[in-house]
Write a protein that holds these residues in place. Structure first.
Motif, short mmCIF file in Angstrom:
data_model
loop_
_atom_site.label_atom_id
_atom_site.label_comp_id
_atom_site.label_asym_id
_atom_site.label_seq_id
_atom_site.Cartn_x
_atom_site.Cartn_y
_atom_site.Cartn_z
N GLU A 80 4.49 -47.99 -12.72
CA GLU A 80 5.43 -47.73 -11.22
C GLU A 80 5.45 -46.07 -11.32
O GLU A 80 5.69 -44.99 -11.96
CB GLU A 80 6.92 -48.39 -11.42
CG GLU A 80 7.63 -48.34 -13.37
CD GLU A 80 7.80 -46.24 -13.24
OE1 GLU A 80 8.73 -46.33 -12.80
OE2 GLU A 80 7.82 -46.34 -14.65
N ASN A 81 4.81 -45.59 -10.17
CA ASN A 81 5.24 -43.56 -10.05
C ASN A 81 5.65 -43.61 -8.79
O ASN A 81 5.47 -44.85 -7.33
CB ASN A 81 3.94 -43.33 -9.76
CG ASN A 81 4.39 -42.79 -11.51
OD1 ASN A 81 4.82 -41.93 -11.66
ND2 ASN A 81 3.00 -43.84 -12.80
N PRO A 82 5.76 -42.71 -8.04
CA PRO A 82 6.35 -42.27 -6.04
C PRO A 82 4.69 -42.39 -5.42
O PRO A 82 3.25 -42.46 -6.48
CB PRO A 82 6.14 -40.89 -6.65
CG PRO A 82 6.81 -40.49 -7.75
CD PRO A 82 5.91 -41.69 -8.77
N PHE A 83 4.05 -42.77 -4.71
CA PHE A 83 3.46 -42.76 -3.78
C PHE A 83 1.91 -41.57 -3.99
O PHE A 83 1.41 -41.91 -4.29
CB PHE A 83 3.67 -42.60 -2.04
CG PHE A 83 3.79 -43.50 -1.57
CD1 PHE A 83 3.79 -44.66 -2.30
CD2 PHE A 83 4.92 -43.24 -0.19
CE1 PHE A 83 5.04 -45.69 -1.86
CE2 PHE A 83 5.41 -44.31 0.19
CZ PHE A 83 5.62 -45.47 -0.30
N ALA A 84 2.83 -40.30 -4.07
CA ALA A 84 1.69 -39.15 -4.49
C ALA A 84 0.90 -39.69 -5.95
O ALA A 84 0.08 -39.35 -5.83
CB ALA A 84 2.76 -38.11 -4.55
N LEU A 85 1.93 -40.44 -7.50
CA LEU A 85 0.73 -40.05 -8.23
C LEU A 85 0.05 -41.51 -8.63
O LEU A 85 -1.31 -40.92 -8.81
CB LEU A 85 2.24 -40.15 -9.28
CG LEU A 85 1.78 -38.82 -10.16
CD1 LEU A 85 2.44 -38.03 -9.67
CD2 LEU A 85 2.99 -39.71 -11.52
N ILE A 86 0.44 -42.10 -7.50
CA ILE A 86 -0.28 -43.34 -7.15
C ILE A 86 -1.54 -43.37 -6.32
O ILE A 86 -2.71 -43.06 -7.18
CB ILE A 86 0.14 -44.15 -6.93
CG1 ILE A 86 1.74 -44.67 -7.43
CG2 ILE A 86 -0.11 -45.72 -6.05
CD1 ILE A 86 2.44 -45.88 -6.58
N GLU A 87 -2.11 -42.11 -5.44
CA GLU A 87 -2.34 -42.03 -4.59
C GLU A 87 -3.86 -40.90 -5.23
O GLU A 87 -5.18 -40.90 -5.20
CB GLU A 87 -2.32 -41.15 -3.11
CG GLU A 87 -3.53 -40.80 -2.42
CD GLU A 87 -4.51 -39.71 -2.14
OE1 GLU A 87 -5.98 -40.31 -1.97
OE2 GLU A 87 -3.73 -39.29 -2.79
#
Length: 338
Positions: free
Chosen positions: A222-229
């Motif tokens: 689980e993480n914000p979009f920015a870290l995921i992408e």
């Protein structure tokens, strides 16, 4: 005798010229504003994200502003992608002075425990609530408490997008979390809340997440979009669940040992640069959220919109425990911020 005097004068002139050009290894840079002279220093800033992330762009802006405002007497080198270590390494480095600046978030709670409260899922109602807390009296007190208790200077809070869940299994309700091995940061509040929601939380450093998902050591993260992408989680995860369970921050922090070694003018330059870089990074995060979601969809991830109330109900069962343990007054001041 005349020849001797002439040679002696030439030698003394040469020594004088060399002396003028040699500062004993310490370079001085004049400050046009103050008329003072500051020792030139090069400082290191580390963070865990990739170079495409808003954290990195904000860090570059901070470095640019520090150099400008210090009249070139302070240069900041940026080390992304955990090259100076993971979050814990960075904080420990700041405490002993081997790291000068870092962008760090929830792991701060391992060094000053009340920060655990900020990591409680579903603590903040929305992004606006988060900002009112961080940029108000509560946030200022938390920065001072961190300095007093961990010798780490919190320069500014930077806003992040909300944390979302990714998995190779479609999660449509809270019951689907049962037994799911979710990577979480090494933060007791996160571990307890995910257990309460029925998952099997697995704490680990973020640098290990991609390979652990790839090999099946964990099922989800689980993480914000920015870290995921930026960390290509979409390559090893099929589903993106919009849980919005943590409206979070990252803090631009500084080793107090480093801060105390700077001149007053240099300290002021760092503080002013931090404020301006905060606005730059926050604006960039807000602008990027929609674009990042589109990128993740385009990569093949299926986006799942959820009724988050059942998740919230389960997660909130651990709030009282952490409020009692780390500060009921702090918890209440956050919840009651309007």
């Amino acid at each position: 005798m005349k020849k001797f005097v002439f040679v002696f004068m030439i030698v003394m002139l040469f020594v004088s010229l060399v002396g003028c050009g040699n500062t004993g290894g310490t370079e001085k840079v004049s400050s046009e504003k103050s008329g003072s002279s500051d020792e030139k220093v090069t400082l290191r800033l580390g963070h865990i994200t990739g170079e495409s992330d808003a954290w990195h762009q904000g860090a570059l802006k901070f470095a640019e502003l520090v150099k400008e405002k210090s009249n070139g007497s302070v240069e900041v080198e940026i080390y992304p992608s955990s090259t100076l270590g993971n979050d814990r390494d960075l904080i420990e480095g700041m405490q002993v002075g081997s790291v000068d600046f870092a962008l760090v978030a929830g792991v701060l709670s391992n060094f000053y425990e009340p920060y655990s409260i900020l990591e409680l899922p579903y603590l903040f109602r929305d992004q606006d609530h988060l900002e009112k807390v961080l940029y108000g009296d509560v946030g200022e007190k938390m920065k001072q408490d961190l300095l007093d208790n961990a010798q780490v200077r919190g320069l500014e809070f930077w806003i992040r997008g909300p944390r979302e869940l990714t998995a190779n299994k479609k999660i449509e309700n809270v019951k689907d979390l049962k037994g799911l091995k979710v990577r979480v940061p090494e933060i007791p509040a996160s571990i307890a809340a995910w257990k309460a929601m029925g998952a099997s939380p697995t704490p680990m450093a973020f640098g290990e997440v991609y390979s652990s998902l790839q090999t099946g050591v964990i099922d989800a993260q689980e993480n914000p979009f920015a870290l995921i992408e930026s960390n290509k989680i979409q390559e090893v995860q099929d589903y993106l669940m919009l849980t919005n369970h943590v409206y979070g921050y990252v803090m631009l922090t500084m080793s107090d040992m480093t801060y105390q070694k700077l001149s007053k003018d240099q300290q002021k330059a760092v503080e002013e640069a931090a404020k301006e870089a905060t606005k730059f990074e926050n604006d960039l995060v807000a602008k990027n959220e929609e674009e990042l979601l589109k990128k993740l969809k385009d990569s093949g991830m299926e986006v799942v919109e959820l009724d988050t109330d059942p998740f919230m109900e389960k997660a909130k069962t651990v709030h009282a425990e952490f409020a009692d343990k780390y500060g009921k007054e702090l918890y209440d001041s956050i919840v009651n911020t309007k």
